[in-house]
Enzyme design. Structure first.
Site, PDB file in Angstrom:
ATOM      1  N   ASN A 137       3.916  -1.328   6.410  1.00 25.85           N
ATOM      2  CA  ASN A 137       2.824  -0.386   6.169  1.00 25.85           C
ATOM      3  C   ASN A 137       2.931   0.284   4.805  1.00 25.85           C
ATOM      4  OD1 ASN A 137       5.007   1.193   6.735  1.00 25.85           O
ATOM      5  ND2 ASN A 137       4.181   2.112   8.595  1.00 25.85           N
ATOM      6  N   ARG A 196       0.516  12.523   3.573  1.00 28.95           N
ATOM      7  CA  ARG A 196       0.426  11.772   4.839  1.00 28.95           C
ATOM      8  C   ARG A 196      -1.031  11.437   5.181  1.00 28.95           C
ATOM      9  NH1 ARG A 196       5.120  10.861   7.705  1.00 28.95           N
ATOM     10  NH2 ARG A 196       3.917  10.389   9.556  1.00 28.95           N
ATOM     11  N   LYS A 249       7.623   0.818   0.077  1.00 25.87           N
ATOM     12  CA  LYS A 249       8.581  -0.101   0.698  1.00 25.87           C
ATOM     13  C   LYS A 249       8.472  -1.490   0.031  1.00 25.87           C
ATOM     14  CE  LYS A 249       8.271   2.266   5.207  1.00 25.87           C
ATOM     15  NZ  LYS A 249       7.649   2.169   6.560  1.00 25.87           N
ATOM     16  N   HIS A 280       6.659   4.969   3.025  1.00 26.25           N
ATOM     17  CA  HIS A 280       7.309   6.015   3.823  1.00 26.25           C
ATOM     18  C   HIS A 280       6.864   7.331   3.213  1.00 26.25           C
ATOM     19  CE1 HIS A 280      10.250   8.578   5.758  1.00 26.25           C
ATOM     20  NE2 HIS A 280      10.375   9.155   4.578  1.00 26.25           N
ATOM     21  N   THR A 283       0.553   5.291  11.035  1.00 24.54           N
ATOM     22  CA  THR A 283       1.671   4.339  10.969  1.00 24.54           C
ATOM     23  C   THR A 283       1.240   2.878  11.052  1.00 24.54           C
ATOM     24  OG1 THR A 283       3.013   6.045  12.009  1.00 24.54           O
ATOM     25  CG2 THR A 283       3.931   3.824  12.005  1.00 24.54           C
ATOM     26  N   GLU A 338      15.383  14.369   2.481  1.00 24.05           N
ATOM     27  CA  GLU A 338      15.146  13.025   1.952  1.00 24.05           C
ATOM     28  C   GLU A 338      15.163  13.004   0.423  1.00 24.05           C
ATOM     29  OE1 GLU A 338      12.556  11.206   5.680  1.00 24.05           O
ATOM     30  OE2 GLU A 338      11.508  11.710   3.830  1.00 24.05           O
ATOM     31  N   TYR A 364      17.138   6.907   7.133  1.00 23.44           N
ATOM     32  CA  TYR A 364      16.667   6.772   8.524  1.00 23.44           C
ATOM     33  C   TYR A 364      17.814   7.188   9.432  1.00 23.44           C
ATOM     34  CZ  TYR A 364      12.536   4.240   6.875  1.00 23.44           C
ATOM     35  OH  TYR A 364      11.356   3.901   6.268  1.00 23.44           O
ATOM     36  N   ARG A 408      -2.611   2.859   3.740  1.00 29.36           N
ATOM     37  CA  ARG A 408      -2.185   1.869   4.746  1.00 29.36           C
ATOM     38  C   ARG A 408      -3.372   1.081   5.294  1.00 29.36           C
ATOM     39  NH1 ARG A 408       2.242   5.686   7.950  1.00 29.36           N
ATOM     40  NH2 ARG A 408       4.099   4.960   6.845  1.00 29.36           N
TER      41      ARG A 408
HETATM   42  P1  ADP Z   1       5.605   6.961   9.793  1.00 32.96           P
HETATM   43  O1  ADP Z   1       6.167   6.047   8.709  1.00 32.96           O
HETATM   44  O2  ADP Z   1       4.113   6.884   9.850  1.00 32.96           O
HETATM   45  O3  ADP Z   1       6.124   8.379   9.680  1.00 32.96           O
HETATM   46  P2  ADP Z   1       7.414   6.592  12.066  1.00 32.96           P
HETATM   47  O4  ADP Z   1       8.278   7.667  11.471  1.00 32.96           O
HETATM   48  O5  ADP Z   1       6.973   6.753  13.474  1.00 32.96           O
HETATM   49  O6  ADP Z   1       6.103   6.347  11.184  1.00 32.96           O
HETATM   50  O7  ADP Z   1       8.161   5.185  11.973  1.00 32.96           O
HETATM   51  C1  ADP Z   1       8.899   4.853  10.810  1.00 32.96           C
HETATM   52  C2  ADP Z   1       8.567   3.435  10.409  1.00 32.96           C
HETATM   53  O8  ADP Z   1       9.061   2.537  11.421  1.00 32.96           O
HETATM   54  C3  ADP Z   1       7.087   3.080  10.310  1.00 32.96           C
HETATM   55  O9  ADP Z   1       6.546   3.436   9.046  1.00 32.96           O
HETATM   56  C4  ADP Z   1       7.079   1.579  10.550  1.00 32.96           C
HETATM   57  O10 ADP Z   1       7.379   0.859   9.360  1.00 32.96           O
HETATM   58  C5  ADP Z   1       8.236   1.382  11.525  1.00 32.96           C
HETATM   59  N1  ADP Z   1       7.845   1.297  12.950  1.00 32.96           N
HETATM   60  C6  ADP Z   1       7.506   2.341  13.754  1.00 32.96           C
HETATM   61  N2  ADP Z   1       7.298   1.896  15.030  1.00 32.96           N
HETATM   62  C7  ADP Z   1       7.528   0.561  15.029  1.00 32.96           C
HETATM   63  C8  ADP Z   1       7.491  -0.479  16.039  1.00 32.96           C
HETATM   64  N3  ADP Z   1       7.184  -0.211  17.290  1.00 32.96           N
HETATM   65  N4  ADP Z   1       7.783  -1.747  15.670  1.00 32.96           N
HETATM   66  C9  ADP Z   1       8.121  -2.023  14.394  1.00 32.96           C
HETATM   67  N5  ADP Z   1       8.180  -1.107  13.399  1.00 32.96           N
HETATM   68  C10 ADP Z   1       7.881   0.173  13.704  1.00 32.96           C
HETATM   69 MG    MG Z   2       8.116   9.114   9.921  1.00 33.60          MG
END
Ligand code: ADP
Ligand code: MG
Length: 189
Positions: A151, A114, A10, A154, A120, A165, A50, A131
Site C-alpha cells: 500500500n 493519514r 515502502k 507507512h 490500509t 518512529e 514495527y 493508496r
Molecule cells: P496502516 O499502515 O494503515 O497504519 P496497520 O498499522 O493496520 O495499517 O498495518 C500495518 C501494515 O501492515 C499495513 O500498511 C499493511 O502493509 C500491512 N497489513 C495490515 N494488515 C494486513 C493483512 N491482513 N495482511 C497483510 N498485510 C497486512
Molecule cells: Mg499503522
C-alpha cells in the site's frame, strides 16, 4: 498545532518511482518536508519500527479479521495470531528493498498525512488518496500471496508513535527548520 510525522515510502512505492508524487501530495496540502533519505533498512531497524507491541498487534489483527469476515472468509486465527503473522510479513517486506523515509511537518500533520495517504487496504481506499490512486492491492490478495499488503506508505498513527518512529530513522541534526515562502499566505503570519 504544528506536528511532525514519519512517512515511509515502502519498497513498492520506491520501485514504482512514486516518491515524487507522494511528496507532491503532502506539499500541495501545505505541509513541509523537514527530513528525507533513502534507506535499505536492517532487520534490527525494521523490528524496532514495527515493534511487537500487543496493542498494535491486536489492532492490526482486529482490522484484518473484520475485513476477512466481510468477505465471507472462515477465520480460524485469533486477532493476536493475525497481528504476529502480518508483522512478520512486514519485516520481510520492509527489509527487501529501498525505503524513502520522510519527516513531514505542519498543522495537524499526523492526521492530515493519514487522510491524504488513505486507508490500509488500497482496494477500499478512496481514489483521491495516495493508496487508492496508485494501488489496488487488498488484504485477500496479500494473504493468498503470504505477504504484506502493498500500500505504498507507512504513516505514523499518533503523536507518541510519531515521536518514537522519527527517532528510529533520523537524528536531530538530520531534521531541518525553515519557513515555506507561502506560510504567510496560508496562515496569515
Ligand atoms: P496502516 O499502515 O494503515 O497504519 P496497520 O498499522 O493496520 O495499517 O498495518 C500495518 C501494515 O501492515 C499495513 O500498511 C499493511 O502493509 C500491512 N497489513 C495490515 N494488515 C494486513 C493483512 N491482513 N495482511 C497483510 N498485510 C497486512
Ligand atoms: Mg499503522
Amino acid at each position: 498545532m504544528i506536528e511532525r510525522t514519519l512517512v515511509l515510502v515502502k519498497p513498492d512505492g520506491v520501485y514504482r518511482a512514486l516518491i515524487g508524487k507522494v511528496i507532491q501530495r503532502f506539499e500541495d496540502a501545505g505541509l513541509k518536508i523537514v527530513g528525507m533519505k533513502i534507506v535499505r533498512p536492517s532487520k534490527d531497524m525494521a523490528s524496532e519500527h514495527y515493534v511487537a507491541d500487543e496493542k498494535w498487534l491486536l489492532d492490526v489483527g482486529t482490522k484484518s479479521k473484520k475485513s476477512y469476515i466481510e468477505k465471507g472468509m472462515d477465520v480460524k486465527e485469533s486477532e493476536l495470531e493475525i497481528g504476529n503473522r502480518v508483522r512478520n510479513y512486514l519485516l520481510d517486506y520492509i527489509t527487501s528493498g529501498p525505503v524513502a523515509a520522510i519527516v513531514v511537518e505542519g498543522n495537524e500533520a499526523i492526521s492530515i498525512v493519514r487522510k491524504i495517504g488513505g486507508s490500509t487496504s488500497p482496494q477500499k481506499a478512496d481514489p483521491s488518496t495516495i493508496r487508492g490512486a496508485y494501488s489496488s492491492d487488498s488484504y485477500q490478495m496479500a494473504d493468498e500471496g503470504k505477504r504484506a499488503v502493498r500500500n505504498i506508505l507507512h504513516m505514523s498513527e499518533d503523536s507518541a508513535v510519531a515521536k518514537r518512529e522519527i527517532s528510529i530513522w533520523f537524528s536531530d541534526a538530520e531534521l531541518v527548520e525553515y519557513k515555506r515562502s507561502d506560510e504567510g499566505a496560508q496562515y496569515g503570519i
